[in-house]
Motif scaffolding. Structure first.
Motif, PDB file in Angstrom:
ATOM      1  N   MET A 194     -56.334  19.894 -87.052  1.00 14.79           N
ATOM      2  CA  MET A 194     -57.698  19.816 -87.540  1.00 14.79           C
ATOM      3  C   MET A 194     -58.707  19.951 -86.408  1.00 14.79           C
ATOM      4  N   LEU A 195     -58.355  19.430 -85.246  1.00 13.88           N
ATOM      5  CA  LEU A 195     -59.265  19.564 -84.116  1.00 13.88           C
ATOM      6  C   LEU A 195     -59.441  21.025 -83.744  1.00 13.88           C
ATOM      7  N   CYS A 196     -58.415  21.811 -83.979  1.00 11.41           N
ATOM      8  CA  CYS A 196     -58.529  23.226 -83.644  1.00 11.41           C
ATOM      9  C   CYS A 196     -59.644  23.896 -84.425  1.00 11.41           C
ATOM     10  N   LEU A 197     -59.968  23.320 -85.560  1.00 13.68           N
ATOM     11  CA  LEU A 197     -61.102  23.856 -86.312  1.00 13.68           C
ATOM     12  C   LEU A 197     -62.385  23.730 -85.512  1.00 13.68           C
ATOM     13  N   GLY A 198     -62.395  22.714 -84.633  1.00 12.45           N
ATOM     14  CA  GLY A 198     -63.610  22.451 -83.880  1.00 12.45           C
ATOM     15  C   GLY A 198     -63.860  23.390 -82.723  1.00 12.45           C
ATOM     16  N   ILE A 199     -62.881  24.207 -82.396  1.00 16.61           N
ATOM     17  CA  ILE A 199     -63.105  25.070 -81.243  1.00 16.61           C
ATOM     18  C   ILE A 199     -62.939  26.539 -81.615  1.00 16.61           C
ATOM     19  N   THR A 200     -63.184  26.824 -82.860  1.00 13.59           N
ATOM     20  CA  THR A 200     -63.093  28.229 -83.256  1.00 13.59           C
ATOM     21  C   THR A 200     -64.493  28.772 -83.491  1.00 13.59           C
ATOM     22  N   THR A 201     -64.601  30.064 -83.487  1.00 14.30           N
ATOM     23  CA  THR A 201     -65.893  30.668 -83.776  1.00 14.30           C
ATOM     24  C   THR A 201     -66.265  30.454 -85.240  1.00 14.30           C
ATOM     25  N   TYR A 202     -65.295  30.007 -86.035  1.00 22.41           N
ATOM     26  CA  TYR A 202     -65.557  29.736 -87.436  1.00 22.41           C
ATOM     27  C   TYR A 202     -65.890  28.270 -87.665  1.00 22.41           C
ATOM     28  N   PHE A 203     -66.311  27.627 -86.609  1.00 20.43           N
ATOM     29  CA  PHE A 203     -66.557  26.187 -86.688  1.00 20.43           C
ATOM     30  C   PHE A 203     -67.378  25.795 -87.902  1.00 20.43           C
ATOM     31  N   LEU A 204     -68.416  26.560 -88.163  1.00 19.36           N
ATOM     32  CA  LEU A 204     -69.235  26.173 -89.309  1.00 19.36           C
ATOM     33  C   LEU A 204     -68.942  27.043 -90.514  1.00 19.36           C
ATOM     34  N   HIS A 205     -67.834  27.778 -90.435  1.00 16.73           N
ATOM     35  CA  HIS A 205     -67.514  28.662 -91.551  1.00 16.73           C
ATOM     36  C   HIS A 205     -67.230  27.814 -92.790  1.00 16.73           C
ATOM     37  N   PRO A 206     -68.034  28.001 -93.816  1.00 11.80           N
ATOM     38  CA  PRO A 206     -67.890  27.121 -94.983  1.00 11.80           C
ATOM     39  C   PRO A 206     -66.511  27.220 -95.640  1.00 11.80           C
ATOM     40  N   GLN A 207     -65.920  28.376 -95.554  1.00 10.05           N
ATOM     41  CA  GLN A 207     -64.632  28.541 -96.241  1.00 10.05           C
ATOM     42  C   GLN A 207     -63.548  27.627 -95.699  1.00 10.05           C
ATOM     43  N   ILE A 208     -63.632  27.336 -94.395  1.00  9.73           N
ATOM     44  CA  ILE A 208     -62.566  26.538 -93.787  1.00  9.73           C
ATOM     45  C   ILE A 208     -62.888  25.051 -93.889  1.00  9.73           C
ATOM     46  N   ILE A 209     -64.121  24.713 -93.589  1.00 10.38           N
ATOM     47  CA  ILE A 209     -64.488  23.296 -93.563  1.00 10.38           C
ATOM     48  C   ILE A 209     -64.596  22.736 -94.982  1.00 10.38           C
ATOM     49  N   THR A 210     -65.158  23.554 -95.876  1.00  9.21           N
ATOM     50  CA  THR A 210     -65.444  23.058 -97.227  1.00  9.21           C
ATOM     51  C   THR A 210     -64.240  22.497 -97.969  1.00  9.21           C
ATOM     52  N   PRO A 211     -63.085  23.156 -97.929  1.00 12.68           N
ATOM     53  CA  PRO A 211     -61.954  22.553 -98.662  1.00 12.68           C
ATOM     54  C   PRO A 211     -61.683  21.119 -98.232  1.00 12.68           C
ATOM     55  N   HIS A 212     -61.887  20.818 -96.943  1.00 14.01           N
ATOM     56  CA  HIS A 212     -61.683  19.448 -96.500  1.00 14.01           C
ATOM     57  C   HIS A 212     -62.835  18.561 -96.937  1.00 14.01           C
ATOM     58  N   TYR A 213     -64.049  19.058 -96.769  1.00 12.56           N
ATOM     59  CA  TYR A 213     -65.203  18.209 -97.007  1.00 12.56           C
ATOM     60  C   TYR A 213     -65.582  18.051 -98.463  1.00 12.56           C
ATOM     61  N   ASP A 214     -65.074  18.964 -99.292  1.00 15.75           N
ATOM     62  CA  ASP A 214     -65.361  18.885-100.720  1.00 15.75           C
ATOM     63  C   ASP A 214     -64.687  17.702-101.373  1.00 15.75           C
ATOM     64  N   GLN A 215     -63.632  17.252-100.766  1.00 17.57           N
ATOM     65  CA  GLN A 215     -62.875  16.164-101.370  1.00 17.57           C
ATOM     66  C   GLN A 215     -63.307  14.875-100.676  1.00 17.57           C
ATOM     67  N   PRO A 216     -63.906  13.969-101.408  1.00 15.51           N
ATOM     68  CA  PRO A 216     -64.524  12.821-100.731  1.00 15.51           C
ATOM     69  C   PRO A 216     -63.542  11.935 -99.968  1.00 15.51           C
ATOM     70  N   HIS A 217     -62.367  11.722-100.527  1.00 14.68           N
ATOM     71  CA  HIS A 217     -61.432  10.842 -99.826  1.00 14.68           C
ATOM     72  C   HIS A 217     -60.809  11.534 -98.633  1.00 14.68           C
ATOM     73  N   VAL A 218     -60.580  12.843 -98.753  1.00 17.49           N
ATOM     74  CA  VAL A 218     -60.063  13.599 -97.607  1.00 17.49           C
ATOM     75  C   VAL A 218     -61.104  13.560 -96.494  1.00 17.49           C
ATOM     76  N   ARG A 219     -62.348  13.736 -96.885  1.00 14.50           N
ATOM     77  CA  ARG A 219     -63.414  13.727 -95.882  1.00 14.50           C
ATOM     78  C   ARG A 219     -63.492  12.376 -95.185  1.00 14.50           C
ATOM     79  N   ALA A 220     -63.428  11.316 -95.964  1.00 13.93           N
ATOM     80  CA  ALA A 220     -63.517   9.975 -95.374  1.00 13.93           C
ATOM     81  C   ALA A 220     -62.340   9.730 -94.428  1.00 13.93           C
ATOM     82  N   TRP A 221     -61.174  10.190 -94.842  1.00  9.88           N
ATOM     83  CA  TRP A 221     -59.977  10.031 -94.007  1.00  9.88           C
ATOM     84  C   TRP A 221     -60.112  10.814 -92.711  1.00  9.88           C
TER      85      TRP A 221
END
Lengths: 243, 315
Positions: A194-221
């Protein structure tokens, strides 16, 4: 003075960082020793003595040396293939670190607890990471080597990721962490990918982050994991270490 | 559709020297063509294939009635799923533990992995079919056991588990004795780490090299009538050769993968290798004498033989 654990490899790669996360959480002093693949150091006699396959990660703990046999398929011996082959090989090492230094992360001695940890370790290995690695391979590694990103592969895997995260959401709705109300290696093994998401040029790419952040418990975890000191340290290490 | 569950709660016959499977209740299989291997991937990645497979198969399960045909020690490719309890391991008494439940089909490689561990430790278990044709794997009941809708799922009292390797480890820990510690967790960290390493190697290297051959040679032709993609086969065999070379070197130094006695790491290799041996490429193992001897040693194990009986050898 306690023997220093040495990890051979580079912190930037997500399989090495998986090992480092477990060492950090277990409070073990360690040293990362870079292996210069470009200069062929992985095939030097010194490194081959540590790992006969010339691969990383290798962990040295006093006299005990642990590696996982990695079978490099030599049809396309580019660095991208090396990195791809290496990514799966760190889990036995992280288990070793926990067993020796922080067995509560595996719930050693507790039959049900250790079973739940194993279940979610397997889910990470067989359901979550293959999908994430397929995505990261496209969006992180290919650009480095000037290769074209295959958007269809990315899209297909994002759909799979959404399904997997649906299962995580359901689990985390009834349990603070994956294996129960205690943090375990199962949670920690996700951190590096998951940290690797933080160092990609797609860092703010909604397609990658959104699946994690759309789910409230996954996001909290994930927010909880990210807030741990180990995540900040790994993030720093990944950003400063060499390619 | 409620799927009847058969337990072999029929009176246990007194054990005799020859009755290694005296407690089987055989399920009749009414099918002229039952030619499918069903590794778990089929069930989740190719649900349509599973429906085809299931439609070739009609199960008649005799609830409490005696089976139509007496249970036979069959080595031919009778593909009757067998609802069974294992024979108690001769040197262990397990009667004080109630039977655990495994949900799935014995031909599935991941189910076979779990069954092998149960057989090795001599545990009593009940095998509960999951009716893919009726969509039971997606039913709320099954998804509660396995949220990915796959097999196997497992239940021991209140505890419900999924993921075959996690289930297997639970079983090996629960039924561990001083003489039987297939995870080596009581042996010290270096030994248990070796089990972990070679278990990972099977999952991450051996299986990915071997499985495309099984898919191309058996599964796709049987399920889809597809022609074998020889390029995929050749590339996989090439990769598998590399893997087996490493195994050969390892087995030169050590009788089994994780040490000098059998462990979970070795057992993990059984299910898929069994099906690989039914492809035309089984002779690849002849190039690696230590590997071949190791495999033959595994196949000779009584527990492996018992699990094999429910896995087809011809398609």
């Amino acid at each position: 003075m306690a023997p220093v654990v040495k990890v051979y490899g580079t912190a930037k790669s997500w399989n090495i960082s998986r090992v480092l996360v477990s060492l950090e959480e277990a409070g073990v002093k360690y040293e990362v020793v870079a292996v210069d693949f470009a200069a062929g150091e992985h095939m030097s006699p010194a490194h081959l003595a540590r790992n006969p396959f010339g691969q990383v990660p290798v962990l040295e703990d006093g006299d005990f040396c642990l590696w996982e046999a990695i079978f490099h398929h030599v049809s396309s011996p580019s660095l991208i293939t090396y990195t791809f082959c290496l990514q799966q090989q760190s889990r036995a090492i992280t288990k070793y670190v926990c067993r020796k230094y922080k067995p509560e992360l595996l719930r050693v001695g507790n039959l049900e607890g250790s079973a739940m940890v194993d279940v979610w370790l397997e889910v990470e290995a067989h359901q979550y990471s293959p999908v994430m690695e397929a995505i990261l391979m496209e969006i992180r590694l290919r650009p480095i080597f000037g290769q074209q990103v295959d958007d269809r592969v990315v899209e297909k895997n994002i759909e799979k990721l959404k399904k997997v995260l649906g299962v995580y959401e359901s689990r985390l709705s009834s349990s603070k962490y994956l294996a129960g109300d205690f943090i375990s290696l199962a949670d920690l093994n996700h951190v590096s990918t998951m940290l690797c998401l933080g160092i990609t040029t797609y860092f703010l790419h909604p397609q990658i982050i959104t699946p994690h952040y759309d789910q409230p418990h996954v996001r909290a975890w994930w927010d909880d994991l990210r807030a741990r000191p180990v995540a900040r340290k790994m993030s720093d290490l990944m950003n400063t270490s060499g390619p | 559709m409620a799927y009847p569950r058969v337990t072999s709660s029929s009176a246990r016959s007194s054990s005799s020297a020859s009755a290694t499977r005296s407690r089987l209740t055989k399920v009749d299989v009414d099918s002229t063509i039952f030619r499918a291997v069903s590794p778990e991937v089929l069930f989740f990645h190719y649900p349509w294939a599973t429906r085809v497979w299931c439609s070739l198969l009609t199960l008649r399960i005799n609830g409490d009635q005696p089976p139509k045909h007496p249970p036979t020690q069959t080595t031919e490719q009778s593909l009757a799923p067998i609802i069974a309890t294992s024979v108690e391991h001769p040197s262990h008494s397990r009667t004080n533990m109630s039977p655990v439940k495994v949900f799935g089909h014995p031909m599935s490689t991941n189910v076979a992995r779990v069954l092998l561990c149960l057989e090795e430790v001599g545990a009593e278990y009940e095998l509960v079919p999951v009716d893919f044709l009726a969509g039971e794997h997606s039913s709320p009941q099954h998804v509660q056991r396995n949220p990915f809708g796959k097999i196997p799922a497992f239940q021991d009292g209140e505890l419900v588990l999924f993921e075959s390797r996690a289930i297997a480890k639970y079983i090996l820990r629960k039924y561990k004795t001083a003489d039987l510690d297939l995870l080596r967790e009581s042996s010290g960290i270096e030994e248990s780490s070796m089990v972990d390493v070679w278990t990972e190697v099977e999952a991450q290297q051996y299986y990915p090299a071997m499985s495309p051959v099984v898919f191309e040679c058996i599964i796709f032709p049987v399920m889809r009538g597809a022609a074998t993609n020889q390029t995929v086969v050749d590339e996989s065999l090439d990769r598998l050769r590399g893997v087996l070379g490493v195994y050969e070197a390892r087995l030169e130094k050590s009788r089994y993968l994780a040490g000098d006695s059998v462990s979970f790491a070795d057992l993990n290799h059984f299910p898929f290798t069994f099906y690989f041996m039914a492809t035309p490429y089984a002779s690849l193992f002849d190039e690696f004498p230590k590997v071949k001897a190791w495999w033959e040693g595994l196949m000779a194990r009584p527990a492996v033989q018992r699990v094999c009986k429910n896995m087809p050898t011809e398609f």
